[in-house]
Design a protein around this motif. Sequence first.
Motif, PDB file in Angstrom:
ATOM      1  N   ARG A 164       3.994 -33.107  -1.241  1.00 57.54           N
ATOM      2  CA  ARG A 164       2.548 -32.906  -1.237  1.00 57.54           C
ATOM      3  C   ARG A 164       2.169 -31.463  -1.515  1.00 57.54           C
ATOM      4  N   ASN A 165       3.141 -30.549  -1.344  1.00 62.16           N
ATOM      5  CA  ASN A 165       2.816 -29.134  -1.514  1.00 62.16           C
ATOM      6  C   ASN A 165       3.423 -28.519  -2.767  1.00 62.16           C
ATOM      7  N   ILE A 166       3.939 -29.372  -3.612  1.00 64.00           N
ATOM      8  CA  ILE A 166       4.529 -28.905  -4.866  1.00 64.00           C
ATOM      9  C   ILE A 166       3.426 -28.380  -5.794  1.00 64.00           C
ATOM     10  N   GLU A 167       3.777 -27.351  -6.548  1.00 67.19           N
ATOM     11  CA  GLU A 167       2.885 -26.941  -7.629  1.00 67.19           C
ATOM     12  C   GLU A 167       3.623 -27.181  -8.937  1.00 67.19           C
ATOM     13  N   ILE A 168       2.862 -27.429  -9.998  1.00 62.59           N
ATOM     14  CA  ILE A 168       3.503 -27.845 -11.244  1.00 62.59           C
ATOM     15  C   ILE A 168       3.072 -26.929 -12.382  1.00 62.59           C
ATOM     16  N   THR A 169       3.999 -26.636 -13.263  1.00 66.58           N
ATOM     17  CA  THR A 169       3.623 -25.834 -14.420  1.00 66.58           C
ATOM     18  C   THR A 169       4.474 -26.209 -15.632  1.00 66.58           C
ATOM     19  N   TYR A 170       3.896 -26.039 -16.796  1.00 64.11           N
ATOM     20  CA  TYR A 170       4.521 -26.491 -18.041  1.00 64.11           C
ATOM     21  C   TYR A 170       4.849 -25.299 -18.930  1.00 64.11           C
ATOM     22  N   PHE A 171       6.037 -25.297 -19.540  1.00 62.16           N
ATOM     23  CA  PHE A 171       6.377 -24.248 -20.502  1.00 62.16           C
ATOM     24  C   PHE A 171       6.858 -24.863 -21.801  1.00 62.16           C
ATOM     25  N   ARG A 172       6.371 -24.306 -22.867  1.00 60.66           N
ATOM     26  CA  ARG A 172       6.792 -24.757 -24.168  1.00 60.66           C
ATOM     27  C   ARG A 172       8.173 -24.172 -24.494  1.00 60.66           C
ATOM     28  N   ALA A 173       8.958 -24.913 -25.280  1.00 54.48           N
ATOM     29  CA  ALA A 173      10.306 -24.453 -25.636  1.00 54.48           C
ATOM     30  C   ALA A 173      10.260 -23.036 -26.191  1.00 54.48           C
ATOM     31  N   GLY A 174      11.193 -22.182 -25.759  1.00 49.87           N
ATOM     32  CA  GLY A 174      11.298 -20.833 -26.303  1.00 49.87           C
ATOM     33  C   GLY A 174      10.497 -19.800 -25.532  1.00 49.87           C
ATOM     34  N   PHE A 175       9.646 -20.250 -24.595  1.00 50.80           N
ATOM     35  CA  PHE A 175       8.814 -19.287 -23.891  1.00 50.80           C
ATOM     36  C   PHE A 175       9.500 -18.777 -22.623  1.00 50.80           C
ATOM     37  N   ASP A 176       9.211 -17.499 -22.296  1.00 54.76           N
ATOM     38  CA  ASP A 176       9.779 -16.912 -21.084  1.00 54.76           C
ATOM     39  C   ASP A 176       9.120 -17.510 -19.856  1.00 54.76           C
ATOM     40  N   ILE A 177       9.924 -17.865 -18.874  1.00 51.51           N
ATOM     41  CA  ILE A 177       9.392 -18.398 -17.618  1.00 51.51           C
ATOM     42  C   ILE A 177       9.395 -17.297 -16.566  1.00 51.51           C
ATOM     43  N   LEU A 178      10.530 -16.613 -16.442  1.00 51.11           N
ATOM     44  CA  LEU A 178      10.624 -15.492 -15.505  1.00 51.11           C
ATOM     45  C   LEU A 178      11.296 -14.336 -16.227  1.00 51.11           C
ATOM     46  N   GLN A 179      10.820 -13.128 -15.965  1.00 57.44           N
ATOM     47  CA  GLN A 179      11.456 -11.968 -16.568  1.00 57.44           C
ATOM     48  C   GLN A 179      12.089 -11.120 -15.482  1.00 57.44           C
ATOM     49  N   TYR A 180      13.235 -10.531 -15.818  1.00 54.01           N
ATOM     50  CA  TYR A 180      13.983  -9.757 -14.838  1.00 54.01           C
ATOM     51  C   TYR A 180      13.106  -8.717 -14.160  1.00 54.01           C
ATOM     52  N   GLY A 181      13.189  -8.662 -12.833  1.00 53.56           N
ATOM     53  CA  GLY A 181      12.472  -7.638 -12.080  1.00 53.56           C
ATOM     54  C   GLY A 181      11.046  -7.973 -11.700  1.00 53.56           C
ATOM     55  N   ASP A 182      10.480  -9.009 -12.325  1.00 52.99           N
ATOM     56  CA  ASP A 182       9.122  -9.400 -11.949  1.00 52.99           C
ATOM     57  C   ASP A 182       9.123  -9.955 -10.529  1.00 52.99           C
ATOM     58  N   PRO A 183       7.949  -9.858  -9.856  1.00 53.36           N
ATOM     59  CA  PRO A 183       7.889 -10.493  -8.536  1.00 53.36           C
ATOM     60  C   PRO A 183       8.051 -12.008  -8.676  1.00 53.36           C
ATOM     61  N   ILE A 184       8.638 -12.627  -7.674  1.00 56.43           N
ATOM     62  CA  ILE A 184       8.809 -14.080  -7.727  1.00 56.43           C
ATOM     63  C   ILE A 184       8.220 -14.693  -6.461  1.00 56.43           C
ATOM     64  N   GLN A 185       7.440 -15.757  -6.630  1.00 58.26           N
ATOM     65  CA  GLN A 185       6.753 -16.354  -5.481  1.00 58.26           C
ATOM     66  C   GLN A 185       7.183 -17.781  -5.189  1.00 58.26           C
TER      67      GLN A 185
END
Lengths: 243, 627
Positions: free
Chosen positions: B31-52
Amino acid sequence: MSSNTPYKAPAVPSREGWSNYFQTSARTAADPRLKDFYQAGTLPPDTPLAQADFIAMDFETTGLDPLNDAIVSIGLVPFTLSRIRCNQATHYLVKPRRDLVSESIAIHGITHSDIEEAPDLNLILEDLLGQISGKLVVVHYRQIERHFLHQALLKRLNEGLLFPVIDTMTLEHGICRKQQNLMEKLLRSPLPSLRLPDIRERYGLPRYHLHHAMTDALATAELLQAQIAHAFDPQQKVKEFWE
Amino acid sequence: MQAEQIEISSFLSQYRPFSQLPEAALDELARNIEITYFRAGFDILQYGDPIQDLYIVRSGAVETFRRTGELYNRLDQGGIFGQMGLMMNRRVRFAVKALEDTLLYCIPADLFNRYCDEHACFSDYFEADSGDLLRHTVSATSESSSLATVKAKSLIVRSPVCVGPETSVRDAAKVMTRERVSSLLVTQQNPNHTDGACKVLGIVTDRDLRMRALAEELPVETPLAKIMSEELVTLDSNAYVFEAMLVMLRQNLHHLPLMHKHKPVGVLALSDILQHESQSSLLFVRGIFTQMKVEDLALYARQLPAVYARMVNEGANSHMVGSAMSVIGRSFKQRLLALAEEKFGPPPVPYCFLALGSMARDEQLLVTDQDNAIVLDDRYEPALHATYFEQLASFVCDGLAACGYTYCSGDIMASNQKWRLTRTQWQTQFSDWIKSPDPQALLNSCIFFDLDGVWGELEFAETLKQFVAHESRNAPHFLANMAGNALNRTPPLGFFKGFVMEQDGRHGKSINLKRRGTAPLSDVIRVHALAVGSTAQNSFERLEDISEANLLPPDKGRELSDALEYISMVRIRHQASDVEQGHTPDNSINPDQLSSFERRNLKEAFQVLDKAQNFLKFRYHSKRPLS
């Protein structure tokens, strides 16, 4: 209860006309709940998609005719382009005014006893409007949600309800047309399927057990994220998309 | 009022650690999941960025990268990432990119932390170290892999033997012989430390003595500093056997020093791991030698598939499985030969029984036929001795068939008198193949170029290996013919076209992973190995020799070895799962049984083979057209 006069679709404002329509309706609406809803206004038409607050909405109904069929459940899932927030999702069961048609029970997985205990739409209206107020509603195939809600309120309040929506089916139609080459356009080649599961598959989205208002609303929200990621610029304005 | 998310909870319930959560906790999570979509080839997380959030791949696939940009892992449906960042300093540790169009479920950090506090299954899963992650991927079928629970240091039987860098090659060889070790650590005593702390400068192995000293004809006085391997790869002594194995496989090492507080505590040899890992198979081998009759041996052999499946489930890699199965196959031969000599009496002239093909390469799997031959002493006289060897060979080949090693369809067996030759005749035969190659004849005989002695005068086999390595090295016409033959079996690339797109498409066909994958790869590797005069038989060892001879750039050799390992593992796992489900194991795989992740890796592996075949065409081109 059933009516013999065929259903007449309400006149819907043009893309540019929604702000005016809300202003006018805020004056003319009799029901205070509708008045408040209109007063809150639409999302500013120039809001970029990337900053818009959306809410996916899906109805399960007893059939396809807004005059003789009724809403049995409503799923709402608020989201932005970057996040779909399940913990703010809502699912309502509502008691239709006419008997549930037995065949539809199988489809929705909703039983008579579920429905017996459910409130009338009128009782959840305030809550429902509160949820969608100030957000841009997203549906797949707007004819169902728009006309069923309009008609249900006409019956109960003697006045309908209209608001702008983004229809992922219309969007997909446009996207597919754009992707056709000249030859295909000239030959009027048929477009790929516009059914929600088929479109989702093209975007690599998972197969859900559809026909549950909650799941369908979620499926629609995911689809809009995917469509915009593939075919549009998140800086485009909401007024280019709503109708 | 929160809505139930049946679709999400039923998805999560299929994957660890969510599958271990109580139902109410799973529903709350959904019930508390959040959802997000990424297109092929796109960056999802970059090194050193904050992560939540913690991320779970709902559909599609992602790649994670080390800080250096090197690929770390690929995850598909059910794969989890972000835990390292969440647990360290809430910064992204591994950059993540969408490999396909990807839908992700996100668990907000606060919820993640609460679940780690409240549910042991959750914290157990995530709080293990990073090597663990891969472990879950590699041995998903086994809940308790012995490789993952046993510490590497427990395999160390003695403290390391250390010598100074000025030690001569001769003295080093003496120390190694006396201490019965296959490696020496070259260390420098630190004068400021009296507690024995020393600096490890490098390592010298048996192999180094052979290849860097003897083969290079260096004087025996040469100090070890000149031949040792520097830039030593070491591992903390608390690491698990599994991690040690991964490091050794990745870096292609046979010896790995284990360190405790900057002090070497021992050197782990690949053979130590192999021995540890194949304990069950070693027991099985011991059993082979206790069977007194062919019928008993045949009955006993029925356990082999189960031994195999267990080994695979314990997380063995293809080298381990292939070697263990070859040891087992060899043991069956040895036992049968012993029984034969009991029955027909001692051999009238010395001989050597040869294993050919996959067994000689230490790459035997479950579904395999027998390929063997006999090398006879030159004193052999047909009139006097032919009957003895014919009886002996038939006894062994029939016995092997009874034990599940089917007869060779090409009749390349010791029971065929054509393949019972004297040492001189064998040399002539190999000379014929090498000096005046006929493509058709070579096609049927390439299996002879993977040979190993299993019984009798093993030295006959060694001499033959040396002879072949020497003769073929400078035989361009022969190599060109072998190369041409190695192109006969092509990878099923067309089969994979549009694989990602047609996820629901029906594939009536299947891929034979041996015929179109591992066999042509071994073929390619064999040609290169012959070209550099390598006497190694195992494909991975051949690749080492090939790389050392600079015939292939190091990354190409690495690619080939990865591809071989990957295709072999798919084949091995497939056979193991056939065994477990009570099916007859085979080498064919239906792509529907593969996850999109496996398909992609398999496709990549086949592309490596394709490239390698193209390179072969170009490298060994001769006047004769190769097509």
